[in-house]
Design a protein around this motif. Sequence first.
Motif, PDB file in Angstrom:
ATOM      1  N   UNK A   1     -45.838 -48.757  34.160  1.00  0.00           N
ATOM      2  CA  UNK A   1     -45.646 -50.528  33.604  1.00  0.00           C
ATOM      3  C   UNK A   1     -46.941 -51.260  33.255  1.00  0.00           C
ATOM      4  N   UNK A   2     -47.995 -50.337  32.906  1.00  0.00           N
ATOM      5  CA  UNK A   2     -49.263 -49.982  32.121  1.00  0.00           C
ATOM      6  C   UNK A   2     -49.382 -49.890  30.358  1.00  0.00           C
ATOM      7  N   UNK A   3     -47.806 -49.186  31.006  1.00  0.00           N
ATOM      8  CA  UNK A   3     -47.877 -47.988  29.142  1.00  0.00           C
ATOM      9  C   UNK A   3     -46.393 -48.118  28.763  1.00  0.00           C
ATOM     10  N   UNK A   4     -46.339 -49.598  28.896  1.00  0.00           N
ATOM     11  CA  UNK A   4     -44.625 -49.723  28.575  1.00  0.00           C
ATOM     12  C   UNK A   4     -45.249 -50.843  26.761  1.00  0.00           C
ATOM     13  N   UNK A   5     -44.083 -51.064  26.560  1.00  0.00           N
ATOM     14  CA  UNK A   5     -44.153 -51.739  25.197  1.00  0.00           C
ATOM     15  C   UNK A   5     -44.226 -53.410  25.617  1.00  0.00           C
ATOM     16  N   UNK A   6     -45.092 -54.676  25.818  1.00  0.00           N
ATOM     17  CA  UNK A   6     -44.875 -55.211  26.469  1.00  0.00           C
ATOM     18  C   UNK A   6     -43.448 -56.937  25.979  1.00  0.00           C
TER      19      UNK A   6
ATOM     20  N   UNK B   1     -30.361 -48.234  23.986  1.00  0.00           N
ATOM     21  CA  UNK B   1     -30.559 -47.422  24.740  1.00  0.00           C
ATOM     22  C   UNK B   1     -31.092 -46.455  25.990  1.00  0.00           C
ATOM     23  N   UNK B   2     -31.070 -45.542  24.751  1.00  0.00           N
ATOM     24  CA  UNK B   2     -32.018 -44.175  25.162  1.00  0.00           C
ATOM     25  C   UNK B   2     -33.845 -44.864  25.516  1.00  0.00           C
ATOM     26  N   UNK B   3     -33.704 -45.571  24.623  1.00  0.00           N
ATOM     27  CA  UNK B   3     -35.547 -46.025  24.169  1.00  0.00           C
ATOM     28  C   UNK B   3     -36.169 -47.309  25.769  1.00  0.00           C
ATOM     29  N   UNK B   4     -34.498 -47.875  25.509  1.00  0.00           N
ATOM     30  CA  UNK B   4     -35.183 -49.009  27.224  1.00  0.00           C
ATOM     31  C   UNK B   4     -34.741 -47.914  27.843  1.00  0.00           C
ATOM     32  N   UNK B   5     -34.179 -46.705  27.657  1.00  0.00           N
ATOM     33  CA  UNK B   5     -34.779 -45.793  29.498  1.00  0.00           C
ATOM     34  C   UNK B   5     -35.823 -45.464  29.027  1.00  0.00           C
ATOM     35  N   UNK B   6     -36.518 -44.970  28.507  1.00  0.00           N
ATOM     36  CA  UNK B   6     -37.640 -44.237  27.999  1.00  0.00           C
ATOM     37  C   UNK B   6     -38.387 -45.361  29.049  1.00  0.00           C
TER      38      UNK B   6
END
Length: 72
Positions: free
Chosen positions: A31-36, A20-25
């Motif tokens: 958007x362009x830096x998120x894991x796709x 949950x912490x990873x998802x929140x981070x």
Amino acid sequence: MGAPGLETTLIALAIGLAVGGLANWQLRRPVDLRWPVVPWLAVQFLSLAVLLIFGAHLISLLTGHPFGRNVN
């Protein structure tokens, strides 16, 4: 030695909190830096569900009272 299943419940709570912490981070990043290709909001929702369920299970293990509706 605690109640049977206590260690498993604590491990599940720790994993749920970490995911949950990873998802929140990830959701707070641009958007362009998120894991796709990962639906981070759904991951966060499932992590919350895991935390609620295993939190209730932990309380029932520690108190000795089963969780749920009392039909008596």
